[in-house]
Design an enzyme around this catalytic site. Structure first.
Site, PDB file in Angstrom:
ATOM      1  N   HIS A 190      33.050   9.492 -27.217  1.00  0.00           N
ATOM      2  CA  HIS A 190      33.131  10.843 -27.763  1.00  0.00           C
ATOM      3  C   HIS A 190      31.772  11.525 -27.811  1.00  0.00           C
ATOM      4  O   HIS A 190      31.684  12.730 -27.693  1.00  0.00           O
ATOM      5  CB  HIS A 190      33.781  10.807 -29.142  1.00  0.00           C
ATOM      6  CG  HIS A 190      35.257  10.685 -29.054  1.00  0.00           C
ATOM      7  ND1 HIS A 190      35.881   9.472 -28.988  1.00  0.00           N
ATOM      8  CD2 HIS A 190      36.217  11.618 -28.945  1.00  0.00           C
ATOM      9  CE1 HIS A 190      37.169   9.671 -28.861  1.00  0.00           C
ATOM     10  NE2 HIS A 190      37.409  10.964 -28.844  1.00  0.00           N
ATOM     11  N   ARG A 297      44.584  17.786 -15.583  1.00  0.00           N
ATOM     12  CA  ARG A 297      45.069  16.396 -15.581  1.00  0.00           C
ATOM     13  C   ARG A 297      45.898  16.153 -16.839  1.00  0.00           C
ATOM     14  O   ARG A 297      45.377  15.700 -17.852  1.00  0.00           O
ATOM     15  CB  ARG A 297      43.886  15.429 -15.517  1.00  0.00           C
ATOM     16  CG  ARG A 297      43.133  15.426 -14.184  1.00  0.00           C
ATOM     17  CD  ARG A 297      42.002  14.393 -14.208  1.00  0.00           C
ATOM     18  NE  ARG A 297      41.555  14.007 -12.892  1.00  0.00           N
ATOM     19  CZ  ARG A 297      40.463  14.499 -12.281  1.00  0.00           C
ATOM     20  NH1 ARG A 297      39.731  15.410 -12.876  1.00  0.00           N
ATOM     21  NH2 ARG A 297      40.119  14.062 -11.080  1.00  0.00           N
ATOM     22  N   ARG A 333      49.003  19.368 -13.225  1.00  0.00           N
ATOM     23  CA  ARG A 333      49.516  18.199 -12.523  1.00  0.00           C
ATOM     24  C   ARG A 333      50.384  17.389 -13.474  1.00  0.00           C
ATOM     25  O   ARG A 333      49.988  17.134 -14.612  1.00  0.00           O
ATOM     26  CB  ARG A 333      48.342  17.338 -12.039  1.00  0.00           C
ATOM     27  CG  ARG A 333      48.822  16.020 -11.459  1.00  0.00           C
ATOM     28  CD  ARG A 333      47.707  15.250 -10.841  1.00  0.00           C
ATOM     29  NE  ARG A 333      46.864  14.605 -11.834  1.00  0.00           N
ATOM     30  CZ  ARG A 333      45.759  13.919 -11.524  1.00  0.00           C
ATOM     31  NH1 ARG A 333      45.363  13.839 -10.263  1.00  0.00           N
ATOM     32  NH2 ARG A 333      45.053  13.350 -12.466  1.00  0.00           N
ATOM     33  N   GLU A 432      47.026  12.658  -1.363  1.00  0.00           N
ATOM     34  CA  GLU A 432      46.032  11.648  -1.732  1.00  0.00           C
ATOM     35  C   GLU A 432      46.401  10.256  -1.224  1.00  0.00           C
ATOM     36  O   GLU A 432      45.819   9.271  -1.649  1.00  0.00           O
ATOM     37  CB  GLU A 432      45.761  11.656  -3.238  1.00  0.00           C
ATOM     38  CG  GLU A 432      46.984  11.600  -4.117  1.00  0.00           C
ATOM     39  CD  GLU A 432      46.652  11.692  -5.625  1.00  0.00           C
ATOM     40  OE1 GLU A 432      45.481  11.552  -6.008  1.00  0.00           O
ATOM     41  OE2 GLU A 432      47.599  11.886  -6.412  1.00  0.00           O
ATOM     42  N   ASP A 456      41.469   9.477  -4.565  1.00  0.00           N
ATOM     43  CA  ASP A 456      42.457   8.477  -4.168  1.00  0.00           C
ATOM     44  C   ASP A 456      42.589   8.387  -2.653  1.00  0.00           C
ATOM     45  O   ASP A 456      42.786   7.306  -2.115  1.00  0.00           O
ATOM     46  CB  ASP A 456      43.818   8.762  -4.814  1.00  0.00           C
ATOM     47  CG  ASP A 456      43.873   8.206  -6.230  1.00  0.00           C
ATOM     48  OD1 ASP A 456      43.477   7.042  -6.417  1.00  0.00           O
ATOM     49  OD2 ASP A 456      44.290   8.938  -7.144  1.00  0.00           O
ATOM     50  N   ARG A 466      38.548   2.324  -6.130  1.00  0.00           N
ATOM     51  CA  ARG A 466      37.600   3.301  -6.671  1.00  0.00           C
ATOM     52  C   ARG A 466      37.036   2.883  -8.025  1.00  0.00           C
ATOM     53  O   ARG A 466      36.043   3.444  -8.495  1.00  0.00           O
ATOM     54  CB  ARG A 466      38.260   4.691  -6.775  1.00  0.00           C
ATOM     55  CG  ARG A 466      39.390   4.775  -7.767  1.00  0.00           C
ATOM     56  CD  ARG A 466      40.160   6.085  -7.643  1.00  0.00           C
ATOM     57  NE  ARG A 466      39.727   7.095  -8.607  1.00  0.00           N
ATOM     58  CZ  ARG A 466      40.440   8.191  -8.887  1.00  0.00           C
ATOM     59  NH1 ARG A 466      41.582   8.438  -8.266  1.00  0.00           N
ATOM     60  NH2 ARG A 466      40.012   9.053  -9.756  1.00  0.00           N
ATOM     61  N   CYS A 503      40.884  19.089  -4.691  1.00  0.00           N
ATOM     62  CA  CYS A 503      40.558  18.960  -6.118  1.00  0.00           C
ATOM     63  C   CYS A 503      39.887  17.639  -6.451  1.00  0.00           C
ATOM     64  O   CYS A 503      39.558  17.380  -7.602  1.00  0.00           O
ATOM     65  CB  CYS A 503      41.792  19.186  -6.984  1.00  0.00           C
ATOM     66  SG  CYS A 503      43.067  17.956  -6.717  1.00  0.00           S
TER      67      CYS A 503
HETATM   68  C1  PEP Z   1      42.003  12.470  -6.741  1.00  0.00           C
HETATM   69  O1  PEP Z   1      42.585  11.403  -6.598  1.00  0.00           O
HETATM   70  O2  PEP Z   1      41.152  12.902  -5.929  1.00  0.00           O
HETATM   71  C2  PEP Z   1      42.306  13.339  -7.895  1.00  0.00           C
HETATM   72  C3  PEP Z   1      41.869  14.577  -7.950  1.00  0.00           C
HETATM   73  O3  PEP Z   1      43.015  12.823  -8.924  1.00  0.00           O
HETATM   74  P1  PEP Z   1      42.483  11.703  -9.945  1.00  0.00           P
HETATM   75  O4  PEP Z   1      40.984  11.592  -9.752  1.00  0.00           O
HETATM   76  O5  PEP Z   1      42.862  12.159 -11.295  1.00  0.00           O
HETATM   77  O6  PEP Z   1      43.212  10.487  -9.483  1.00  0.00           O
HETATM   78 MG    MG Z   2      44.369  10.900  -7.734  1.00  0.00          MG
END
Ligand code: PEP
Ligand code: MG
Length: 547
Positions: A190, A297, A333, A432, A456, A466, A503
């Site tokens: 936080h 998100r 989303r 993705e 992703d 990742r 994004c």
């Molecule tokens: C992505 O996968 O690039 C994305 C924007 O979603 P997240 O990072 O929340 O998986």
């Molecule tokens: Mg993603």
């Protein structure tokens, strides 16, 4: 002392120069005392608990004004912890069975609960260990007759600490905090979130070389390099002051881009949107002049809760976003839970390969009730602004058709109930997975837009987890395979006459901006702080120049 440089992890850029002020908190050791009158001890605990709840209510109100609802929510969680039956029973049981004082029973309960939380697999639950300690310390302080003033700061200074818990951070006088420097802490703590929200330089994880004997020393917090320079020599100080001034100028220059169009020299307009995690980020999005929200998100709403957020709770959040953005597009989303984002109440089974497991749209399609609740809330909110809905982790046409079927069902229900909503809410999907790229021509005929999730997409294309920090050198979002997929996706979208955006984090890569625009990317959605630098970059480009 002589000049010393400590390195840590930056959670927010910028440079601050000032005195270190070590955060002081009441430290008392807890005595175990034998008592005969256990009823009296239980009564003392009960009174202290009630007062703690009253204090937390006050802190909630203070936080609500200073850092917004989402960040203030932690103090509601703290109140709930003190109301928790298991917690209360544990304290009473220890008092009764061991015939001990309330302080000892609270301290022991706090240790036990913290240990239990820390041993859980889920990072969110692990984080609760600090919270249970925090609320218990409050009760202990009340039991010992202490006051709740927190640290009073008389001059602007750099706050140093081992780590700061939310109740400590929120009590600081923000106008006097130049920066944060802590020994421990994670980028998701936080304190880190608060630093980002307030735009204050912060470096965490500096380790135990940062110690309280340094109180009062002049220091430089360098949020760009993730380091703290203690007692800088005259030369270093001059260099850092200079960088601070340049940074200030750069920021002012960027702010002059507010209200300007995001357009290349040859007239190509680009939609520049913000990625947000919850409604408290809307301020940053608006401050940086986002043209809309390109990725909300929504799973954070689920992660912050102890149980499924109700339709009404979700509706309020989405409506707030729609109304605050005042007619600008807000792409929400649907929940992308699973893999690294776990909410215990979903009771997802443990998996060998969670990134390839039951996550995101797969959960929605196998638990249609959860999905429908979210869709109802989203459609209801569409009556208050320009909501668009985006679905994560799509791999096939079949999934998209199933989603459309459920969405149509939800719309019919709302219509039958006479609840207002927008008929033509844009429905888009995230690209993705490599599968989605390969079938993008077919997918494009079924949806209103594409948004490429490069985080992703990189993970699944390069077969690199990742989350695995030891694989960082292999995680290359600029890999030609990823860029070629982006191009394929853009072509498929335009062939079908729909728009396409990015994004994932790669959207903010200024070295690729030109390439993205040449591919025909229509929208870039980035963290609020990257909007103006990206606008600056786009305004310098001339796509009519042959490369
Ligand atoms: C992505 O996968 O690039 C994305 C924007 O979603 P997240 O990072 O929340 O998986
Ligand atoms: Mg993603």
């Amino acid at each position: 002392m002589k000049m010393t440089i400590l390195t840590g992890k930056s959670v927010f850029g910028g440079i601050a120069i000032g005195r270190l002020s070590f955060y002081k908190r009441g430290q008392g050791t807890i005595q175990r005392r034998h008592v005969e009158d256990t009823a009296r001890e239980s009564q003392r605990f009960e009174e202290a608990r009630q007062q703690a709840i009253r204090e937390l209510k006050g802190l909630y109100d203070k936080a609500l004004q200073e850092v917004g609802e989402a960040n203030a929510a932690i103090f509601e969680i703290h109140q709930m912890m003190l109301d928790d039956l298991d917690y209360r029973e544990s304290v009473s049981n220890i008092i009764e069975t061991q015939k001990v004082n309330a302080e000892y029973a609270v301290g022991t309960t706090a240790d036990n609960f913290a240990q239990m939380f820390s041993s859980m697999d889920d990072a969110y639950m692990q984080g609760r260990a600090a919270d249970v300690k925090d609320v218990s310390d409050r009760v202990l302080r009340i039991l010992s007759g202490g006051s709740d003033e927190g640290q009073t700061l008389t001059e602007p200074c750099i706050i140093a600490a081992d780590d700061l818990v939310p109740s400590e951070t929120v009590q600081l006088d923000k106008s006097r905090v130049l920066a944060f420097a802590t020994m421990y802490g994670s980028a998701n703590s936080h304190t880190a979130i608060l630093a980002r929200t307030m735009g204050i330089p912060a470096v965490i994880g500096l380790g135990e070389r940062l110690d309280p004997s340094m109180d009062g020393v002049t220091a430089v917090v360098d949020g760009f390099e993730g380091r703290v320079i203690l007692d800088p020599d005259a030369e270093t100080l001059a260099v850092m002051q200079n960088r601070q001034e340049q940074e200030q100028k750069r920021r002012e220059l960027l702010l002059s881009l507010r209200g300007k169009e995001t357009v290349t020299k040859d007239g190509r307009m680009v939609n520049l949107y913000a990625n947000i995690g919850n409604v408290s980020d809307l301020g940053a999005a608006l401050q940086n002049d986002a043209g809309g929200i390109g990725l909300f998100r929504s799973e954070f709403l689920y992660l912050e809760n102890e149980d499924y957020p109700t339709e009404e709770e979700q509706f309020q959040v989405y409506k707030t976003a729609a109304m605050n953005m005042a007619g600008k597009k807000v792409i929400i989303r649907t929940l992308d839970i699973g893999a690294d984002k776990q909410a215990p109440y979903f009771e997802l089974p443990k998996e060998e390969n969670p990134a390839m497991g039951m996550r995101a749209i797969r959960i929605c399609l196998t638990r249609p009730q959860v999905f429908k609740t979210q869709l109802r809330a989203l459609y209801r909110a569409s009556a208050f602004g320009q909501i668009a809905i985006m679905f994560p982790m799509i791999t096939s046409l079949k999934e998209v058709r199933a989603i459309r079927g459920i969405a149509e069902g939800v719309k019919s229900e709302l219509k039958a109930e006479g609840i207002p909503f927008q008929e033509d809410v844009e429905l888009g999907i995230m690209i993705e997975t490599p599968a989605a790229v390969m079938v993008s021509p077919e997918l494009a005929r079924e949806v209103d837009f594409f948004s490429v999730g490069t985080n992703d997409l990189t993970q699944y294309t390069l077969a690199v987890d990742r989350q695995n920090s030891s694989l960082e050198e292999f995680f290359d979002p600029r890999h030609p395979a990823v860029l070629r997929m982006l191009r394929m996706t853009a072509e498929a979208a335009h062939q079908a006459g729909i728009w396409v955006g990015i994004c994932g984090e790669l959207a903010a890569d200024l070295e690729l901006t030109e390439e993205f625009l040449r591919m025909g990317i229509d929208e870039l959605s980035v963290s609020p702080g990257m909007i103006l630098p990206l606008r600056q970059k786009i305004r310098e480009l001339d796509l009519s120049d042959p490369r």
